[in-house]
Motif scaffolding. Sequence first.
Motif, PDB file in Angstrom:
ATOM      1  N   ALA A  52      -6.472  -6.999  26.190  1.00 39.98           N
ATOM      2  CA  ALA A  52      -7.534  -8.018  26.120  1.00 39.98           C
ATOM      3  C   ALA A  52      -8.545  -7.895  27.258  1.00 39.98           C
ATOM      4  O   ALA A  52      -9.590  -8.541  27.219  1.00 39.98           O
ATOM      5  CB  ALA A  52      -6.912  -9.402  26.134  1.00 39.98           C
ATOM      6  N   THR A  53      -8.266  -7.065  28.257  1.00 45.96           N
ATOM      7  CA  THR A  53      -9.260  -6.921  29.326  1.00 45.96           C
ATOM      8  C   THR A  53     -10.504  -6.187  28.835  1.00 45.96           C
ATOM      9  O   THR A  53     -11.605  -6.440  29.305  1.00 45.96           O
ATOM     10  CB  THR A  53      -8.690  -6.158  30.553  1.00 45.96           C
ATOM     11  OG1 THR A  53      -8.300  -4.842  30.142  1.00 45.96           O
ATOM     12  CG2 THR A  53      -7.504  -6.881  31.159  1.00 45.96           C
ATOM     13  N   SER A  54     -10.322  -5.228  27.904  1.00 46.24           N
ATOM     14  CA  SER A  54     -11.464  -4.399  27.500  1.00 46.24           C
ATOM     15  C   SER A  54     -11.719  -4.350  26.000  1.00 46.24           C
ATOM     16  O   SER A  54     -12.824  -4.011  25.577  1.00 46.24           O
ATOM     17  CB  SER A  54     -11.282  -2.968  28.016  1.00 46.24           C
ATOM     18  OG  SER A  54     -10.209  -2.337  27.337  1.00 46.24           O
ATOM     19  N   PHE A  55     -10.688  -4.622  25.165  1.00 44.68           N
ATOM     20  CA  PHE A  55     -10.835  -4.450  23.714  1.00 44.68           C
ATOM     21  C   PHE A  55     -10.005  -5.529  23.035  1.00 44.68           C
ATOM     22  O   PHE A  55      -8.989  -5.243  22.387  1.00 44.68           O
ATOM     23  CB  PHE A  55     -10.351  -3.047  23.320  1.00 44.68           C
ATOM     24  CG  PHE A  55     -10.775  -2.536  21.968  1.00 44.68           C
ATOM     25  CD1 PHE A  55     -11.266  -3.379  20.966  1.00 44.68           C
ATOM     26  CD2 PHE A  55     -10.684  -1.175  21.676  1.00 44.68           C
ATOM     27  CE1 PHE A  55     -11.646  -2.890  19.730  1.00 44.68           C
ATOM     28  CE2 PHE A  55     -11.060  -0.660  20.442  1.00 44.68           C
ATOM     29  CZ  PHE A  55     -11.534  -1.521  19.464  1.00 44.68           C
ATOM     30  N   PRO A  56     -10.458  -6.810  23.165  1.00 40.98           N
ATOM     31  CA  PRO A  56      -9.639  -7.914  22.655  1.00 40.98           C
ATOM     32  C   PRO A  56      -9.346  -7.802  21.159  1.00 40.98           C
ATOM     33  O   PRO A  56      -8.328  -8.306  20.695  1.00 40.98           O
ATOM     34  CB  PRO A  56     -10.475  -9.165  22.944  1.00 40.98           C
ATOM     35  CG  PRO A  56     -11.580  -8.745  23.832  1.00 40.98           C
ATOM     36  CD  PRO A  56     -11.696  -7.253  23.801  1.00 40.98           C
ATOM     37  N   SER A  57     -10.231  -7.136  20.397  1.00 39.84           N
ATOM     38  CA  SER A  57     -10.017  -7.045  18.946  1.00 39.84           C
ATOM     39  C   SER A  57      -9.311  -5.742  18.552  1.00 39.84           C
ATOM     40  O   SER A  57      -9.317  -5.365  17.386  1.00 39.84           O
ATOM     41  CB  SER A  57     -11.362  -7.145  18.225  1.00 39.84           C
ATOM     42  OG  SER A  57     -12.237  -6.142  18.727  1.00 39.84           O
ATOM     43  N   PHE A  58      -8.688  -5.069  19.504  1.00 36.58           N
ATOM     44  CA  PHE A  58      -8.048  -3.776  19.210  1.00 36.58           C
ATOM     45  C   PHE A  58      -7.013  -3.894  18.079  1.00 36.58           C
ATOM     46  O   PHE A  58      -7.048  -3.114  17.118  1.00 36.58           O
ATOM     47  CB  PHE A  58      -7.388  -3.229  20.481  1.00 36.58           C
ATOM     48  CG  PHE A  58      -6.580  -1.975  20.281  1.00 36.58           C
ATOM     49  CD1 PHE A  58      -7.192  -0.739  20.140  1.00 36.58           C
ATOM     50  CD2 PHE A  58      -5.184  -2.023  20.240  1.00 36.58           C
ATOM     51  CE1 PHE A  58      -6.446   0.417  19.948  1.00 36.58           C
ATOM     52  CE2 PHE A  58      -4.430  -0.867  20.060  1.00 36.58           C
ATOM     53  CZ  PHE A  58      -5.064   0.355  19.914  1.00 36.58           C
ATOM     54  N   LEU A  59      -6.100  -4.857  18.182  1.00 37.58           N
ATOM     55  CA  LEU A  59      -5.026  -4.929  17.184  1.00 37.58           C
ATOM     56  C   LEU A  59      -5.571  -5.240  15.787  1.00 37.58           C
ATOM     57  O   LEU A  59      -5.295  -4.483  14.849  1.00 37.58           O
ATOM     58  CB  LEU A  59      -3.955  -5.944  17.590  1.00 37.58           C
ATOM     59  CG  LEU A  59      -3.092  -5.530  18.787  1.00 37.58           C
ATOM     60  CD1 LEU A  59      -2.101  -6.642  19.124  1.00 37.58           C
ATOM     61  CD2 LEU A  59      -2.343  -4.239  18.517  1.00 37.58           C
ATOM     62  N   PRO A  60      -6.377  -6.319  15.623  1.00 37.08           N
ATOM     63  CA  PRO A  60      -6.916  -6.543  14.278  1.00 37.08           C
ATOM     64  C   PRO A  60      -7.760  -5.377  13.777  1.00 37.08           C
ATOM     65  O   PRO A  60      -7.736  -5.051  12.583  1.00 37.08           O
ATOM     66  CB  PRO A  60      -7.764  -7.816  14.422  1.00 37.08           C
ATOM     67  CG  PRO A  60      -7.761  -8.179  15.869  1.00 37.08           C
ATOM     68  CD  PRO A  60      -6.673  -7.413  16.543  1.00 37.08           C
ATOM     69  N   THR A  61      -8.472  -4.703  14.665  1.00 35.42           N
ATOM     70  CA  THR A  61      -9.310  -3.574  14.237  1.00 35.42           C
ATOM     71  C   THR A  61      -8.437  -2.431  13.715  1.00 35.42           C
ATOM     72  O   THR A  61      -8.688  -1.883  12.633  1.00 35.42           O
ATOM     73  CB  THR A  61     -10.168  -3.068  15.424  1.00 35.42           C
ATOM     74  OG1 THR A  61     -11.002  -4.123  15.851  1.00 35.42           O
ATOM     75  CG2 THR A  61     -11.006  -1.868  15.040  1.00 35.42           C
ATOM     76  N   MET A  62      -7.410  -2.081  14.465  1.00 35.54           N
ATOM     77  CA  MET A  62      -6.569  -0.957  14.039  1.00 35.54           C
ATOM     78  C   MET A  62      -5.806  -1.313  12.762  1.00 35.54           C
ATOM     79  O   MET A  62      -5.608  -0.472  11.883  1.00 35.54           O
ATOM     80  CB  MET A  62      -5.599  -0.544  15.158  1.00 35.54           C
ATOM     81  CG  MET A  62      -6.271  -0.055  16.438  1.00 35.54           C
ATOM     82  SD  MET A  62      -7.582   1.174  16.206  1.00 35.54           S
ATOM     83  CE  MET A  62      -6.628   2.606  15.732  1.00 35.54           C
ATOM     84  N   ARG A  63      -5.408  -2.583  12.650  1.00 34.72           N
ATOM     85  CA  ARG A  63      -4.707  -3.017  11.422  1.00 34.72           C
ATOM     86  C   ARG A  63      -5.655  -2.998  10.227  1.00 34.72           C
ATOM     87  O   ARG A  63      -5.262  -2.614   9.125  1.00 34.72           O
ATOM     88  CB  ARG A  63      -4.122  -4.419  11.622  1.00 34.72           C
ATOM     89  CG  ARG A  63      -2.918  -4.397  12.554  1.00 34.72           C
ATOM     90  CD  ARG A  63      -2.436  -5.814  12.852  1.00 34.72           C
ATOM     91  NE  ARG A  63      -1.316  -5.790  13.782  1.00 34.72           N
ATOM     92  CZ  ARG A  63      -1.076  -6.740  14.694  1.00 34.72           C
ATOM     93  NH1 ARG A  63      -1.874  -7.796  14.782  1.00 34.72           N
ATOM     94  NH2 ARG A  63      -0.043  -6.648  15.496  1.00 34.72           N
TER      95      ARG A  63
END
Length: 449
Positions: free
Chosen positions: A430-441
């Motif tokens: 969440a420091t740099s890519f808060p939407s990483f998990l939803p994006t990868m999913r």
Amino acid sequence: MSHDSEPQPLTASPGTPLRGSLRPPGDKSISHRAMILGLLAIGETRVEGLLEGDDVLRTAAAAKALGAGIERLGDGRWTVRGVGIGGLSDPAETLDFANAGTGSRLMMGVVGGQPVTATFDGDASLRKRPMRRILDPLVQMGTQVLSEAEGGRVPLTLRGPREAIPITYETPAASAQIKSAVLLAGLNAPGVTTVIEREATRDHTERMLRLFGAEVRVTRHGEGGHGRSIALTGQPTLRGTDVIVPADPSSAAFPIVAALIVPGSEVTIEGVMMNPLRTGLITTLIEMGAEIERLREREEGGETVADLRVRASRLKGVDVPPERAPAMIDEYPILAVAAAFAEGTTRMNGLHELRVKESDRLAAVADGLTANGVAHLVDGDDLIVHGDGSAARGGGTVATHLDHRIAMSFLVMGLATREPVTVDDGAMIATSFPSFLPTMRMLGGVIQG
Ligand SMILES: O=C(O)C1=C[C@@H](OP(=O)(O)O)[C@@H](O)[C@H](O)C1
Ligand SMILES: C=C(OP(=O)(O)O)C(=O)O
């Protein structure tokens, strides 16, 4: 996001091809600088596409504590009402930068050049990172270091002078953070502050200073054309302006490599900043045989951006020259993952700066590769990864040491290994890519918490 938050283990599993398109969040470097120059400008700065990651939110909170009026208008849309150079007030409390090296170091430059006193602190990761590299030039410019933790680390307290002393400073490491701290302190110096760097590093501070109305002269420096001399005329009037933040190439790196290594994938990543001082990873991946097409190149907020269409590719090992490091300094962990799936040996040379990031990234990457059955060697400051062109084994648990890029890199790895990969803590993502998990999913990646 602080040192006392609970660890959040995550596991990535191999699955179906990744498909779709996405726009990564706003660039972290530019977002920090928008807040900082917004604070130092007179009038209102309107920011669009700000990265709302914890690192940048800490910088926003610090800017507010130093006197700025800050308002969030909507998704990524913020306004900053500045106080002007010389107009800062003493913050009532410690400036807690949590995990953010850039925010803390750049703000040290601001405070160090102005007649205010402030204490800087951070999480367990930031407390290990070297700050002497910032304090040394600041002391030459008249900053007093009232207290510091052992070895020049946070927590530390700075008191700036009424006016900074203009200096010429050659940075001892290729670091945009050192360069930027000196230039920001030089904003309150009566005269020209010059920073000399032997290798050019990301130039967002110089570009944004100009955008806000400062006079900055950049010339090539030294042999080979890699160096730069950056001369800032002090005590300009900075005026609030509009800042449009392009998508962060360092965040784009994760879906790019995921699409390359998960067989059958095709992913489009939109609006990625193509500043040549940030695109070393893309250059390297293309040399490795990656199918990455640059589409719809255009200007956005003073930077060239492009959409990148990435298809799963057969990669081969390459040598990455040390002079490319500044243009891809945060991307070596994810490049090591790509290298684990390439055929042949990838040599990444001259990685000493990786040892002083959120973690010792050279050690953290090597341990993660070991845990997942990838043949490699650390030779001094070089990382050598041996791939055989097939899927790496996986099956390991990776220690992330409060480092977002280690967490994201090994989660990407686990989307393509034979067995799932677990990271011990994904909280720092969440420091740099808060939407990483939803994006990868959304692309079809299987990552479970
Ligand atoms: O100036 C910046 O925005 C940054 C500079 C780099 O650090 P160094 O200056 O320590 O190389 C980079 O690693 C960091 O993520 C962001
Ligand atoms: C090194 C990084 O950031 P910082 O130095 O700002 O903590 C990074 O984001 O990879």
